[in-house]
Scaffold this motif. Sequence first.
Motif, mmCIF file in Angstrom:
data_model
loop_
_atom_site.group_PDB
_atom_site.id
_atom_site.type_symbol
_atom_site.label_atom_id
_atom_site.label_comp_id
_atom_site.label_asym_id
_atom_site.label_seq_id
_atom_site.Cartn_x
_atom_site.Cartn_y
_atom_site.Cartn_z
ATOM 1 N N ALA A 36 -50.836 -2.462 -20.028
ATOM 2 C CA ALA A 36 -49.814 -3.498 -19.908
ATOM 3 C C ALA A 36 -49.759 -4.349 -21.173
ATOM 4 O O ALA A 36 -48.676 -4.715 -21.642
ATOM 5 N N SER A 37 -50.900 -4.657 -21.743
ATOM 6 C CA SER A 37 -50.952 -5.438 -22.977
ATOM 7 C C SER A 37 -50.304 -4.679 -24.132
ATOM 8 O O SER A 37 -49.543 -5.259 -24.920
ATOM 9 N N MET A 38 -50.575 -3.402 -24.228
ATOM 10 C CA MET A 38 -49.982 -2.584 -25.287
ATOM 11 C C MET A 38 -48.465 -2.460 -25.095
ATOM 12 O O MET A 38 -47.700 -2.531 -26.062
ATOM 13 N N PHE A 39 -48.017 -2.310 -23.845
ATOM 14 C CA PHE A 39 -46.596 -2.230 -23.552
ATOM 15 C C PHE A 39 -45.898 -3.531 -23.908
ATOM 16 O O PHE A 39 -44.806 -3.539 -24.480
ATOM 17 N N GLU A 40 -46.538 -4.647 -23.578
ATOM 18 C CA GLU A 40 -45.973 -5.967 -23.878
ATOM 19 C C GLU A 40 -45.811 -6.147 -25.392
ATOM 20 O O GLU A 40 -44.777 -6.626 -25.861
ATOM 21 N N ALA A 41 -46.817 -5.750 -26.157
ATOM 22 C CA ALA A 41 -46.747 -5.877 -27.617
ATOM 23 C C ALA A 41 -45.633 -4.996 -28.187
ATOM 24 O O ALA A 41 -44.883 -5.424 -29.073
ATOM 25 N N ALA A 42 -45.504 -3.781 -27.675
ATOM 26 C CA ALA A 42 -44.455 -2.875 -28.151
ATOM 27 C C ALA A 42 -43.069 -3.415 -27.808
ATOM 28 O O ALA A 42 -42.146 -3.350 -28.628
ATOM 29 N N ALA A 43 -42.915 -3.956 -26.605
ATOM 30 C CA ALA A 43 -41.629 -4.516 -26.191
ATOM 31 C C ALA A 43 -41.278 -5.730 -27.043
ATOM 32 O O ALA A 43 -40.112 -5.925 -27.414
ATOM 33 N N LEU A 44 -42.269 -6.548 -27.365
ATOM 34 C CA LEU A 44 -42.034 -7.713 -28.214
ATOM 35 C C LEU A 44 -41.601 -7.273 -29.609
ATOM 36 O O LEU A 44 -40.642 -7.815 -30.171
ATOM 37 N N ASP A 45 -42.283 -6.290 -30.175
ATOM 38 C CA ASP A 45 -41.908 -5.781 -31.494
ATOM 39 C C ASP A 45 -40.486 -5.235 -31.488
ATOM 40 O O ASP A 45 -39.709 -5.471 -32.415
ATOM 41 N N GLU A 46 -40.134 -4.503 -30.447
ATOM 42 C CA GLU A 46 -38.784 -3.953 -30.331
ATOM 43 C C GLU A 46 -37.744 -5.069 -30.227
ATOM 44 O O GLU A 46 -36.677 -4.997 -30.857
ATOM 45 N N SER A 47 -38.050 -6.112 -29.481
ATOM 46 C CA SER A 47 -37.128 -7.243 -29.344
ATOM 47 C C SER A 47 -36.942 -7.967 -30.669
ATOM 48 O O SER A 47 -35.823 -8.351 -31.023
ATOM 49 N N ILE A 48 -38.030 -8.149 -31.400
ATOM 50 C CA ILE A 48 -37.947 -8.807 -32.702
ATOM 51 C C ILE A 48 -37.080 -7.986 -33.646
ATOM 52 O O ILE A 48 -36.197 -8.523 -34.327
ATOM 53 N N GLU A 49 -37.329 -6.692 -33.694
ATOM 54 C CA GLU A 49 -36.534 -5.816 -34.571
ATOM 55 C C GLU A 49 -35.057 -5.845 -34.196
ATOM 56 O O GLU A 49 -34.188 -5.873 -35.067
ATOM 57 N N SER A 50 -34.772 -5.845 -32.915
ATOM 58 C CA SER A 50 -33.392 -5.878 -32.444
ATOM 59 C C SER A 50 -32.707 -7.177 -32.849
ATOM 60 O O SER A 50 -31.563 -7.173 -33.318
ATOM 61 N N THR A 63 -36.192 -13.946 -42.780
ATOM 62 C CA THR A 63 -36.156 -14.523 -41.427
ATOM 63 C C THR A 63 -37.342 -14.046 -40.603
ATOM 64 O O THR A 63 -38.003 -14.829 -39.931
ATOM 65 N N LYS A 64 -37.611 -12.762 -40.678
ATOM 66 C CA LYS A 64 -38.734 -12.209 -39.924
ATOM 67 C C LYS A 64 -40.062 -12.808 -40.394
ATOM 68 O O LYS A 64 -40.921 -13.162 -39.591
ATOM 69 N N LYS A 65 -40.205 -12.960 -41.702
ATOM 70 C CA LYS A 65 -41.427 -13.531 -42.254
ATOM 71 C C LYS A 65 -41.599 -14.991 -41.823
ATOM 72 O O LYS A 65 -42.692 -15.407 -41.424
ATOM 73 N N ILE A 66 -40.525 -15.769 -41.876
ATOM 74 C CA ILE A 66 -40.595 -17.190 -41.505
ATOM 75 C C ILE A 66 -40.861 -17.348 -40.008
ATOM 76 O O ILE A 66 -41.722 -18.115 -39.592
ATOM 77 N N MET A 67 -40.108 -16.632 -39.181
ATOM 78 C CA MET A 67 -40.203 -16.823 -37.740
ATOM 79 C C MET A 67 -41.411 -16.153 -37.098
ATOM 80 O O MET A 67 -41.975 -16.673 -36.133
ATOM 81 N N PHE A 68 -41.809 -14.991 -37.622
ATOM 82 C CA PHE A 68 -42.831 -14.212 -36.940
ATOM 83 C C PHE A 68 -44.021 -13.873 -37.816
ATOM 84 O O PHE A 68 -44.878 -13.076 -37.424
ATOM 85 N N GLY A 69 -44.101 -14.426 -39.001
ATOM 86 C CA GLY A 69 -45.231 -14.183 -39.866
ATOM 87 C C GLY A 69 -45.356 -12.737 -40.309
ATOM 88 O O GLY A 69 -46.447 -12.231 -40.504
ATOM 89 N N GLY A 70 -44.247 -12.046 -40.438
ATOM 90 C CA GLY A 70 -44.282 -10.672 -40.896
ATOM 91 C C GLY A 70 -44.666 -9.668 -39.823
ATOM 92 O O GLY A 70 -44.976 -8.533 -40.122
ATOM 93 N N ARG A 71 -44.654 -10.052 -38.597
ATOM 94 C CA ARG A 71 -45.030 -9.153 -37.494
ATOM 95 C C ARG A 71 -44.220 -7.899 -37.495
ATOM 96 O O ARG A 71 -43.078 -7.827 -37.653
#
Length: 71
Positions: A36-50, A63-71
Motif C-alpha cells: 500500500a505504501s509503494m502504491f501510494e508513492a507511485a500514485a503520488l508521483d503520477e499525480s505530480i507528473e500529470s 515548478t516541480k523543483k520548487i513545489m516538490f523538491g525535485g521528486r
Amino acid sequence: MTVRSDREGGLPETLPALEQLPADEARDLFELMRAASMFEAAALDESIESMVSALPRPLRRVTKKIMFGGR
C-alpha cells in the motif's frame, strides 16, 4: 497504532497489534502495508507528473523543483 513514521520508506518500526497476531498473519499484514505504501508513492508521483505536464514546458522543471523538491 500508527501506520506512518518519519523513517525512510514510510513504514513504522513497530506495530503493537502485530505482536498479538500469529507470525504468518503478521507477515501478510506487513506485506500489505508495504504494498500500500509503494502504491501510494507511485500514485503520488503520477499525480505530480500529470499536474506539472499541464504547465508550459519552460515552467515544468522549475515548478516541480520548487513545489516538490525535485521528486
